[in-house]
Design an enzyme around this catalytic site. Structure first.
Site, PDB file in Angstrom:
ATOM      1  N   GLN A  78     125.891 -39.884  -1.627  1.00 16.04           N
ATOM      2  CA  GLN A  78     126.318 -41.148  -1.015  1.00 16.04           C
ATOM      3  C   GLN A  78     126.218 -41.041   0.507  1.00 16.04           C
ATOM      4  O   GLN A  78     127.216 -40.873   1.197  1.00 16.04           O
ATOM      5  CB  GLN A  78     127.766 -41.433  -1.444  1.00 16.04           C
ATOM      6  CG  GLN A  78     128.328 -42.725  -0.951  1.00 16.04           C
ATOM      7  CD  GLN A  78     127.838 -43.906  -1.739  1.00 16.04           C
ATOM      8  OE1 GLN A  78     127.745 -43.864  -2.944  1.00 16.04           O
ATOM      9  NE2 GLN A  78     127.539 -44.979  -1.038  1.00 16.04           N
ATOM     10  N   PHE A  79     125.000 -41.131   1.048  1.00 19.49           N
ATOM     11  CA  PHE A  79     124.806 -40.933   2.481  1.00 19.49           C
ATOM     12  C   PHE A  79     125.547 -41.964   3.318  1.00 19.49           C
ATOM     13  O   PHE A  79     125.878 -41.700   4.473  1.00 19.49           O
ATOM     14  CB  PHE A  79     123.313 -40.909   2.824  1.00 19.49           C
ATOM     15  CG  PHE A  79     122.675 -42.269   2.920  1.00 19.49           C
ATOM     16  CD1 PHE A  79     122.575 -42.909   4.138  1.00 19.49           C
ATOM     17  CD2 PHE A  79     122.170 -42.895   1.790  1.00 19.49           C
ATOM     18  CE1 PHE A  79     121.980 -44.159   4.235  1.00 19.49           C
ATOM     19  CE2 PHE A  79     121.580 -44.139   1.870  1.00 19.49           C
ATOM     20  CZ  PHE A  79     121.485 -44.780   3.103  1.00 19.49           C
ATOM     21  N   THR A  80     125.869 -43.120   2.763  1.00 21.01           N
ATOM     22  CA  THR A  80     126.527 -44.156   3.566  1.00 21.01           C
ATOM     23  C   THR A  80     127.934 -43.761   4.000  1.00 21.01           C
ATOM     24  O   THR A  80     128.469 -44.336   4.944  1.00 21.01           O
ATOM     25  CB  THR A  80     126.575 -45.505   2.816  1.00 21.01           C
ATOM     26  OG1 THR A  80     127.280 -45.337   1.589  1.00 21.01           O
ATOM     27  CG2 THR A  80     125.168 -46.023   2.549  1.00 21.01           C
TER      28      THR A  80
END
Length: 145
Positions: A78-80
């Protein structure tokens, strides 16, 4: 590294309409890798997630970790979560690690969790995923190393 963990009664992840990972009871782990993160941090965060006592014991107190409670992990890249949201109305993603390094540390986190005896299911790194879950509590924590 950042792990947003949610205690769940069930969770699953789909890619292109196919379920690629699912658990019945345990933790949904949304995992972000930031610039400067390293192997030691990935292992430390995996150990922290596994040791975090957020499941009820026989007295209904949060005293059990996921393995003591018989739970599993569903780990989603989940890079966000690494987004810079301090200014403006659009998130910036310059804090995130380069994709190849993020994938390597994501895989290391998963493998270290397995090495510690956890049942780990995964999404597919960098895929467009649809995640479904039933948050138990709701109980959600932000862990960072």
């Amino acid at each position: 590294m950042i792990a947003l963990i949610q205690r769940v009664t069930n969770a699953s992840v789909q890619v292109e309409g196919n379920i690629v990972g699912q658990i019945k009871h345990g933790l949904l782990v949304l995992l972000a890798v930031e610039k400067g993160d390293h192997d030691k941090g990935a292992k430390r965060l995996a150990e922290k997630v596994l040791a975090y006592r957020i499941f009820a014991d026989e007295n209904d107190k949060m005293n059990l970790n996921v393995q003591q409670a018989g739970g599993e992990l569903l780990v989603i890249s989940q890079f966000t979560l690494a987004a810079d949201t301090k200014k403006g109305n659009r998130p910036g993603f310059s804090n995130g690690a380069e994709p190849s390094e993020a994938n390597r540390l994501y895989e290391l986190f998963n493998q270290h969790s397995r090495d510690k005896g956890a049942h780990v299911e995964n999404g597919i790194f960098a895929a467009n995923m649809q995640v479904s879950s039933t948050n138990d509590g709701p109980t959600t924590f932000w862990l960072q190393v």
